[in-house]
Design an enzyme around this catalytic site. Structure first.
Site: not given
Ligand SMILES: Cc1ncc(C[n+]2csc(CCOP(=O)(O)OP(=O)(O)O)c2C)c(N)n1
Ligand SMILES: [Mg+2]
Length: 680
Positions: A414-416, A439, A443, A483
């Site tokens: 979890l490290a966009e 989702f 972003s 979401h």
């Protein structure tokens, strides 16, 4: 333009570990020469700024040479990856190019390597794997990880060098990047340039957990150590050489906290009034360059040192003279506009498969497109959260891991931000990543990487950044504010991003191929409510590139109706209703491509019908429809018979309960009501 011939000593840009065992006079003098060269260049750049000949500001590397010079000399410039910071002019000088090229960058003239679109230290040399810096400290690390991994995937034993300051160490990207590098076992040397200040803020006001930043390494499962880069240059070089060799051999990252100096404050304008009394004197007393020079002189090299200083000084002056004579840059708007996007390449040699149509949902069509790409394109890589065994939150990537295996298909943490930066780095080195955001909403965590790093890359550096960012977006699925968002107007407010938004399984299949082969970052908006809305025939379409243009779905003469995404299906029903009940036929366009907009056919339609309806799911005010209405009406104003009608969602966050969400978003009944009221 002829550049002055550099002094012979600068011909050697490499230092091998063996050179340091019992360093010869030549080795020591070369180390000194590069340090002195970097220092003098930095000082002269500051003078030129003060004379008004360099604009913006300048952030000097004076005090950092004891670190950056040995490190850059030790790096393998034919293999390794680097992203230098605003303290690393010495690194740039060693890595590539003639001093004049660097000065042309500072003067932002006609020969500037960034075409004067960036200034001062804001440059890289992407073809030589020196990735251009952006101001957003921390966001430079991800691309180093990706480009280094790309080199390794291509079988090249590269090491990446990722630099950041003590202040930058507070950014979230640093954590994400250290974690990612360790997780993927990437051979990256992370170097903290700890000069004890971030602009005016001392480390004591930057973090509470002590100042031994290298100790953070343990938390990421990597080795770390501190290094005083202001003490003994040869000792520093030996330590760095050993670390680089180890990283190259083990492919494990390492974190080095290098204690360095900032002798001239943060930047040219800095008054340094925040320093404690005597602190500046203490900095100068620790300056490694005069200490190194004195040691060399004491060892009997005084005469060659004097000669070197004179020769390097004369060379720098000659270069300044040459670069100052270069004309101002080309300010033609057309030239700038032409470089926003990397030029299109010829279509990839796709196999005409699947030759026979299969009935597929949109999710399955996207899955087929991924499989086609992974099977036919060895440079493709698919990454994202839960896209491996699980097959993605919407099962778009189902079985891809099984079929193509790691490392081509893999789950990301979890490290966009770091993961998108990593994808940028892959793209810069010739790979073509497809990144799924679980989702679209998430972003926003990668906003800097997408809109500043990737989207501006070609304009400022000339490098292509072929990246597909898949955004499962939209509402009508009772998932609330985090979401369900439509983010096209957020991302497309920034230049340099392409975007496709298919509404059918075939268009989704085509869109992924078209986005994939594009040489730019492309956002693929995929409406979640369309993923499983029926099965439709999908096959190889030789005209897959047509998705870059709008598609006309209904023909009529009363008005022109423009929409995209899930709203296409609703709009088609509305058009059928209007034809049946009011005998009004409309031209209905599915936009398909949101950037770059190609509206020729729609302009022609508006000019003919004189009426325009724009419908989308995102919020109305500041929504994407504002751009469509403005663009389409300003060009066809004289033809208009009525004010344009713009329909979107309410100007609110997406509410959760189905009743609230239906009240929030355009529905068939609401659109019919609005259109019929508008018809009068
Ligand atoms: C994310 C981000 N926030 C703020 C800035 C503005 N800024 C530029 S340099 C700087 C200080 C950076 O300190 P450090 O990381 O210690 O590097 P140094 O300048 O000391 O080498 C700041 C706050 C920035 N560039 N990036
Ligand atoms: Mg600092």
């Amino acid at each position: 333009m002829a550049f002055p011939t550099p002094p012979a000593i600068l011909a050697g840009r490499d230092l091998r570990p063996a050179d340091l065992e019992n360093p010869s006079a030549a080795t020591l003098l070369r180390l000194y020469a590069w340090m002195h060269f970097a220092r003098t260049a930095d000082n002269r750049i500051l003078d030129l700024f003060r004379q008004g000949l360099i604009k913006g500001t300048v952030t000097g590397g004076q005090g950092n040479e004891g670190l950056i010079v040995p490190l850059a000399l030790l790096a393998d410039k034919a293999l390794d990856v680097v992203c230098l910071t605003h303290r690393d002019l010495g690194g740039h000088l060693i890595w590539s190019d003639h001093l004049c090229v660097h000065l042309n960058q500072y003067f932002a003239n006609a020969l500037s390597p960034t075409k004067a679109r960036e200034g001062n230290i804001h440059r890289g040399d992407p073809k030589n794997r020196s990735l251009p810096m952006i101001s957003h400290l921390g966001a430079m690390l991800g691309p180093v990880l990706g480009a280094t991994d790309s080199q390794r995937r291509l079988g090249r034993p590269a090491v990446g060098f990722a630099f950041f300051g003590d202040g930058s160490s507070s950014t979230g990207d640093i954590h994400e990047s250290l974690n990612l590098a360790s997780l993927l076992s990437l051979p990256v040397v992370f170097v903290i340039e700890n000069n004890r200040y971030a602009y005016s803020t001392p480390t004591s006001e930057q973090f509470a957990a002590g100042t031994e930043l290298w100790r953070r390494a343990a938390g990421y499962g990597m080795e770390g150590f501190a290094l005083d880069a202001t003490a003994d240059v040869v000792a520093t070089a030996r330590t760095l050489a050993a670390a680089i060799e180890k990283v190259r051999a083990t492919s494990r990252p390492i974190l080095i906290e290098a204690h360095t100096l900032r002798l001239r404050g943060h930047a040219a304008y800095d008054t340094c009034n925040y320093l404690k009394p005597g602190e500046s004197d203490e900095f100068f007393a620790r300056d490694v360059l005069p200490k190194f020079r004195a040691a060399l002189a004491a060892a009997g090299h005084a005469a060659p040192l004097d000669a070197l200083d004179a020769e390097l000084g004369a060379f720098i002056e000659a270069c300044i003279k040459v670069s100052l004579a270069v004309p101002r840059p080309n300010a033609a708007v057309a030239a700038m506009a032409a470089d926003l996007f990397a030029p299109p390449s010829p279509p990839l040699p796709w196999k005409p498969e699947p030759a026979t149509a299969e009935n597929l949902t949109m999710a399955q069509a996207l899955n087929r497109a991924h499989r086609k790409i992974l099977a036919e394109r060895p440079e493709s890589i698919v990454l994202g959260q839960d896209i491996g065994v699980y097959g993605g939150a919407f099962k778009v990537t189902e079985d891809l891991l099984n079929e193509f295996g790691r490392p081509r298909v893999f789950n990301t943490p979890l490290a966009e931000s770091a993961c998108t930066g990593y994808a940028v780095g892959l793209a810069l080195n010739g790979h073509r990543p497809i990144e799924e955001f679980q989702f679209a909403d998430f972003s926003t965590e990668a906003m800097t990487q997408i809109t500043l790093n990737a989207a501006t890359m070609h304009f400022r550096s000339g490098a292509a950044c072929p990246l597909v960012l898949r955004f499962p977006c939209g509402g009508n699925v009772t998932l609330g504010s985090f979401h369900s968002q439509e983010l096209e107007s957020v991302f497309l407010a920034m230049p340099g991003i392409k975007a496709l938004y298919p509404s059918t399984p075939q268009d989704a299949f085509d869109a992924l191929l078209a986005a994939y082969e594009d040489n730019n970052p492309v956002i693929l908006f995929e409406h979640k409510a369309l993923y499983r809305r029926g099965r439709h025939p999908v096959a190889w379409n030789p005209n897959y590139r047509d998705v870059w243009t709008p598609k006309k779905l209904r023909a009529g003469d009363y008005a022109t109706f423009v929409t995209y995404g899930e709203m296409v299906h609703l709009a088609a029903e509305v058009c059928d209703y209007l034809a049946a009940e009011y005998e009004h036929t409309l031209d209905l366009f599915d936009l398909r491509c949101l950037s770059p907009l190609r509206l020729d056919a729609i302009h022609a339609s508006v000019a003919r019908t004189g009426r325009l309806v724009v419908l989308h799911e995102g919020r109305r005010t500041h929504g994407f429809g504002a751009e469509l209405v403005a663009g389409l009406t300003e060009q066809n104003f004289a033809a208009l018979k009525a004010a344009p009608l713009r329909i979107g969602s309410l100007d609110l966050p997406v509410p959760f309960a189905p009743e609230l969400e239906q009240a929030f978003r355009p529905t068939k009944d609401k659109v019919i009501e609005l259109v019929t009221a508008w018809m009068g």
